[in-house]
Motif scaffolding. Structure first.
Motif, PDB file in Angstrom:
ATOM      1  N   GLY A 122       6.611  83.632  53.086  1.00 34.76           N
ATOM      2  CA  GLY A 122       7.412  82.506  52.602  1.00 34.76           C
ATOM      3  C   GLY A 122       6.604  81.245  52.333  1.00 34.76           C
ATOM      4  O   GLY A 122       7.157  80.137  52.313  1.00 34.76           O
ATOM      5  N   ALA A 123       5.296  81.408  52.097  1.00 34.27           N
ATOM      6  CA  ALA A 123       4.421  80.245  51.939  1.00 34.27           C
ATOM      7  C   ALA A 123       4.813  79.380  50.731  1.00 34.27           C
ATOM      8  O   ALA A 123       4.746  78.151  50.794  1.00 34.27           O
ATOM      9  CB  ALA A 123       2.968  80.693  51.799  1.00 34.27           C
ATOM     10  N   ALA A 124       5.234  80.006  49.628  1.00 36.46           N
ATOM     11  CA  ALA A 124       5.582  79.244  48.423  1.00 36.46           C
ATOM     12  C   ALA A 124       6.761  78.310  48.687  1.00 36.46           C
ATOM     13  O   ALA A 124       6.745  77.138  48.284  1.00 36.46           O
ATOM     14  CB  ALA A 124       5.897  80.193  47.272  1.00 36.46           C
ATOM     15  N   GLN A 125       7.781  78.807  49.379  1.00 37.21           N
ATOM     16  CA  GLN A 125       8.941  77.983  49.692  1.00 37.21           C
ATOM     17  C   GLN A 125       8.571  76.848  50.661  1.00 37.21           C
ATOM     18  O   GLN A 125       9.059  75.732  50.552  1.00 37.21           O
ATOM     19  CB  GLN A 125      10.053  78.845  50.298  1.00 37.21           C
ATOM     20  CG  GLN A 125      10.698  79.835  49.322  1.00 37.21           C
ATOM     21  CD  GLN A 125       9.845  81.074  49.095  1.00 37.21           C
ATOM     22  OE1 GLN A 125       8.871  81.311  49.819  1.00 37.21           O
ATOM     23  NE2 GLN A 125      10.218  81.872  48.094  1.00 37.21           N
ATOM     24  N   MET A 126       7.673  77.171  51.609  1.00 35.45           N
ATOM     25  CA  MET A 126       7.230  76.147  52.549  1.00 35.45           C
ATOM     26  C   MET A 126       6.454  75.041  51.831  1.00 35.45           C
ATOM     27  O   MET A 126       6.617  73.846  52.140  1.00 35.45           O
ATOM     28  CB  MET A 126       6.366  76.773  53.648  1.00 35.45           C
ATOM     29  CG  MET A 126       7.140  77.708  54.575  1.00 35.45           C
ATOM     30  SD  MET A 126       6.075  78.664  55.681  1.00 35.45           S
ATOM     31  CE  MET A 126       5.442  77.362  56.732  1.00 35.45           C
ATOM     32  N   LEU A 127       5.645  75.420  50.845  1.00 38.82           N
ATOM     33  CA  LEU A 127       4.905  74.413  50.076  1.00 38.82           C
ATOM     34  C   LEU A 127       5.861  73.513  49.295  1.00 38.82           C
ATOM     35  O   LEU A 127       5.626  72.305  49.164  1.00 38.82           O
ATOM     36  CB  LEU A 127       3.912  75.082  49.121  1.00 38.82           C
ATOM     37  CG  LEU A 127       2.609  75.594  49.733  1.00 38.82           C
ATOM     38  CD1 LEU A 127       1.744  76.253  48.673  1.00 38.82           C
ATOM     39  CD2 LEU A 127       1.835  74.464  50.405  1.00 38.82           C
ATOM     40  N   ASP A 128       6.946  74.093  48.795  1.00 34.32           N
ATOM     41  CA  ASP A 128       7.948  73.286  48.091  1.00 34.32           C
ATOM     42  C   ASP A 128       8.513  72.196  49.008  1.00 34.32           C
ATOM     43  O   ASP A 128       8.658  71.040  48.611  1.00 34.32           O
ATOM     44  CB  ASP A 128       9.089  74.179  47.589  1.00 34.32           C
ATOM     45  CG  ASP A 128       8.677  75.052  46.412  1.00 34.32           C
ATOM     46  OD1 ASP A 128       7.677  74.716  45.749  1.00 34.32           O
ATOM     47  OD2 ASP A 128       9.363  76.065  46.175  1.00 34.32           O
ATOM     48  N   LEU A 147      -2.111  75.935  53.157  1.00 32.27           N
ATOM     49  CA  LEU A 147      -2.908  76.340  51.991  1.00 32.27           C
ATOM     50  C   LEU A 147      -4.090  77.212  52.415  1.00 32.27           C
ATOM     51  O   LEU A 147      -4.465  78.160  51.715  1.00 32.27           O
ATOM     52  CB  LEU A 147      -3.416  75.105  51.247  1.00 32.27           C
ATOM     53  CG  LEU A 147      -2.365  74.334  50.440  1.00 32.27           C
ATOM     54  CD1 LEU A 147      -2.908  72.977  50.013  1.00 32.27           C
ATOM     55  CD2 LEU A 147      -1.925  75.137  49.208  1.00 32.27           C
ATOM     56  N   LYS A 148      -4.651  76.897  53.570  1.00 34.29           N
ATOM     57  CA  LYS A 148      -5.808  77.655  54.053  1.00 34.29           C
ATOM     58  C   LYS A 148      -5.431  79.101  54.363  1.00 34.29           C
ATOM     59  O   LYS A 148      -6.230  80.024  54.150  1.00 34.29           O
ATOM     60  CB  LYS A 148      -6.367  76.957  55.296  1.00 34.29           C
ATOM     61  CG  LYS A 148      -7.665  77.548  55.811  1.00 34.29           C
ATOM     62  CD  LYS A 148      -8.202  76.728  56.976  1.00 34.29           C
ATOM     63  CE  LYS A 148      -9.505  77.317  57.503  1.00 34.29           C
ATOM     64  NZ  LYS A 148     -10.021  76.519  58.655  1.00 34.29           N
ATOM     65  N   TYR A 149      -4.210  79.293  54.881  1.00 33.87           N
ATOM     66  CA  TYR A 149      -3.766  80.646  55.254  1.00 33.87           C
ATOM     67  C   TYR A 149      -2.603  81.111  54.378  1.00 33.87           C
ATOM     68  O   TYR A 149      -1.744  81.874  54.814  1.00 33.87           O
ATOM     69  CB  TYR A 149      -3.355  80.662  56.734  1.00 33.87           C
ATOM     70  CG  TYR A 149      -4.491  80.301  57.659  1.00 33.87           C
ATOM     71  CD1 TYR A 149      -5.504  81.218  57.931  1.00 33.87           C
ATOM     72  CD2 TYR A 149      -4.566  79.034  58.240  1.00 33.87           C
ATOM     73  CE1 TYR A 149      -6.562  80.885  58.766  1.00 33.87           C
ATOM     74  CE2 TYR A 149      -5.614  78.699  59.082  1.00 33.87           C
ATOM     75  CZ  TYR A 149      -6.610  79.619  59.331  1.00 33.87           C
ATOM     76  OH  TYR A 149      -7.665  79.290  60.159  1.00 33.87           O
ATOM     77  N   TYR A 150      -2.586  80.675  53.151  1.00 37.80           N
ATOM     78  CA  TYR A 150      -1.463  80.928  52.240  1.00 37.80           C
ATOM     79  C   TYR A 150      -1.176  82.429  52.097  1.00 37.80           C
ATOM     80  O   TYR A 150      -0.026  82.864  52.195  1.00 37.80           O
ATOM     81  CB  TYR A 150      -1.779  80.315  50.875  1.00 37.80           C
ATOM     82  CG  TYR A 150      -0.675  80.469  49.866  1.00 37.80           C
ATOM     83  CD1 TYR A 150       0.399  79.581  49.827  1.00 37.80           C
ATOM     84  CD2 TYR A 150      -0.698  81.508  48.925  1.00 37.80           C
ATOM     85  CE1 TYR A 150       1.413  79.704  48.895  1.00 37.80           C
ATOM     86  CE2 TYR A 150       0.315  81.649  47.988  1.00 37.80           C
ATOM     87  CZ  TYR A 150       1.373  80.745  47.983  1.00 37.80           C
ATOM     88  OH  TYR A 150       2.372  80.876  47.058  1.00 37.80           O
ATOM     89  N   ASP A 151      -2.218  83.206  51.869  1.00 39.13           N
ATOM     90  CA  ASP A 151      -2.022  84.640  51.606  1.00 39.13           C
ATOM     91  C   ASP A 151      -1.522  85.401  52.816  1.00 39.13           C
ATOM     92  O   ASP A 151      -1.003  86.509  52.693  1.00 39.13           O
ATOM     93  CB  ASP A 151      -3.346  85.272  51.120  1.00 39.13           C
ATOM     94  CG  ASP A 151      -3.743  84.752  49.752  1.00 39.13           C
ATOM     95  OD1 ASP A 151      -2.834  84.325  49.004  1.00 39.13           O
ATOM     96  OD2 ASP A 151      -4.947  84.752  49.441  1.00 39.13           O
ATOM     97  N   ARG A 152      -1.672  84.812  54.005  1.00 38.61           N
ATOM     98  CA  ARG A 152      -1.263  85.512  55.225  1.00 38.61           C
ATOM     99  C   ARG A 152       0.017  84.927  55.825  1.00 38.61           C
ATOM    100  O   ARG A 152       0.385  85.264  56.950  1.00 38.61           O
ATOM    101  CB  ARG A 152      -2.390  85.432  56.264  1.00 38.61           C
ATOM    102  CG  ARG A 152      -3.576  86.305  55.940  1.00 38.61           C
ATOM    103  CD  ARG A 152      -4.691  86.122  56.961  1.00 38.61           C
ATOM    104  NE  ARG A 152      -5.587  85.048  56.590  1.00 38.61           N
ATOM    105  CZ  ARG A 152      -6.544  84.559  57.378  1.00 38.61           C
ATOM    106  NH1 ARG A 152      -6.680  85.054  58.600  1.00 38.61           N
ATOM    107  NH2 ARG A 152      -7.331  83.600  56.974  1.00 38.61           N
TER     108      ARG A 152
END
Length: 362
Positions: free
Chosen positions: A178-184, A170-175
């Motif tokens: 595939g962050a959205a899929q990883m959060l899932d 979450l801290k480095y979400y924008d960088r």
């Protein structure tokens, strides 16, 4: 449950000690700073848990030494006698951290012994259970449940590790591609382990609540009503749906805003928050009720009453509460520390003295 002996080497200010507690009451007297609490802390560490004082492992080792060692003989009705050895090593030691042996065999980390030896600590800092932060109340629940259900500790560790990883993402979400899929994926795993934690906490609170209320009614002679109310992090929708709904808030905050790590329970007195409306004496009575209920729950679940560790608490209780506490721990192994031995002039038990880290007959 009974501690038959405890042998210490290089633990805090104690170079060596040999504790042989009585079957019921053992009183350890001495001035402040002599090592009385250190001795109780060493007994507690036989449970496999971390220090109840929040100390890091290196702080447990006598200055100038690489290891501290605790060897305890315990007796349980269902197992007979077991021998526990806990070694605490520094970072420079061949085996750093807290490791354990059970009956001479390597048991790995000390936490692997959780549930074998159980104890309940009652100490002045426990007032934070009423007036302190939610973190302290969660720690109270987790410490109790780790002793009673070994599987709880494994689930808690897994949840804590996943939470750390999710917060880093979450801290480095924008960088992070595939962050959205990883959060899932993280949310699915957090829901799996987190829901297990919450349901176990709620089950435990269901046992604990009536015992706490009854204890307080006895202490206060019915003058007030004490109640515990648990606040879970999800409702009938389940934790996964709650985590999905909190995604927007998580991204804005930069950390996970929902889950068992945010849960709490309220201590209410006549329907009002005890931390705001209860006197100091009422808060002490509430904590006393809570700790005695913790011991009763442990006996219900395991069939063995835990060893009671009372750290300099009688001096903070009035005569009525002192008598109530001493009555409740009769016929149960209890180790008490106190500066003033006169508090126990009517009590039969083993009397010991701690002076400069040296334990002797009192």
């Amino acid at each position: 449950m009974r501690l038959e002996k405890l042998i210490l080497a290089n633990f805090r200010n104690i170079q060596s000690a040999d504790l042989r507690p009585g079957e019921e009451l053992t009183v350890i007297t001495g001035a402040n700073g002599q090592g009385k609490t250190n001795l109780l802390e060493a007994v507690w560490l036989l449970t496999g848990a971390k220090s109840f004082r929040g100390a890091k492992d290196p702080q447990l080792i006598r200055e100038g030494q690489q290891f501290a060692v605790m060897e305890g003989a315990i007796f349980r009705q269902d197992r007979g006698e077991d021998y526990i050895r806990i070694t605490v090593g520094t970072k420079e030691s061949p085996r750093p951290g807290r490791t354990a042996k059970l009956n001479g065999a390597d048991a790995g980390r000390a936490s692997n012994l959780a549930g074998l030896f159980t104890a309940v600590v009652f100490e002045p800092g426990n007032l934070s259970l009423v007036k302190g932060s939610p973190e302290g109340r969660r720690r109270f629940l987790d410490a109790a449940l780790c002793q009673l259900y070994p599987g709880y500790l494994a689930a808690w560790r897994r949840y804590a590790r996943l939470l750390t990883q999710k917060n880093a993402l979450l801290k480095y979400y924008d960088r992070t591609p595939g962050a959205a899929q990883m959060l899932d994926v993280f949310d699915e795993e957090l829901a799996r382990y987190g829901q297990e934690l919450t349901l176990r906490r709620m089950e435990y609170m269901k046992r604990l609540r009536p015992l706490v209320t009854a204890n307080y009614r006895d202490i206060s002679q019915g003058s007030e009503e004490l109640e515990l109310v648990y606040q879970p992090s999800f409702d009938e929708k389940g934790l996964l749906e709650t985590l999905r709904e909190s995604r927007k808030a998580d991204l804005k905050a930069g950390f996970s805003t929902a889950g068992p790590h945010r849960e709490d329970f309220s201590v209410l007195m006549d329907g009002q928050p005890a931390k705001l409306f209860a006197s100091q004496g009422q808060q002490r009575s509430a904590v006393l009720s809570l700790k005695l209920a913790e011991a009763s729950c442990a006996q219900e679940i395991t069939g063995e009453h835990p060893v009671m560790l009372l750290d300099d608490v009688l001096s903070e209780l009035d005569a009525t509460r002192q008598e109530y506490l001493l009555t409740r721990v009769r016929q149960k192994q209890t180790i008490v520390t106190a500066c003033d031995s006169s508090l126990f002039h009517k009590a039969a038990g083993v009397m010991l003295k701690m002076d400069g880290g040296r334990l002797s007959e009192g």
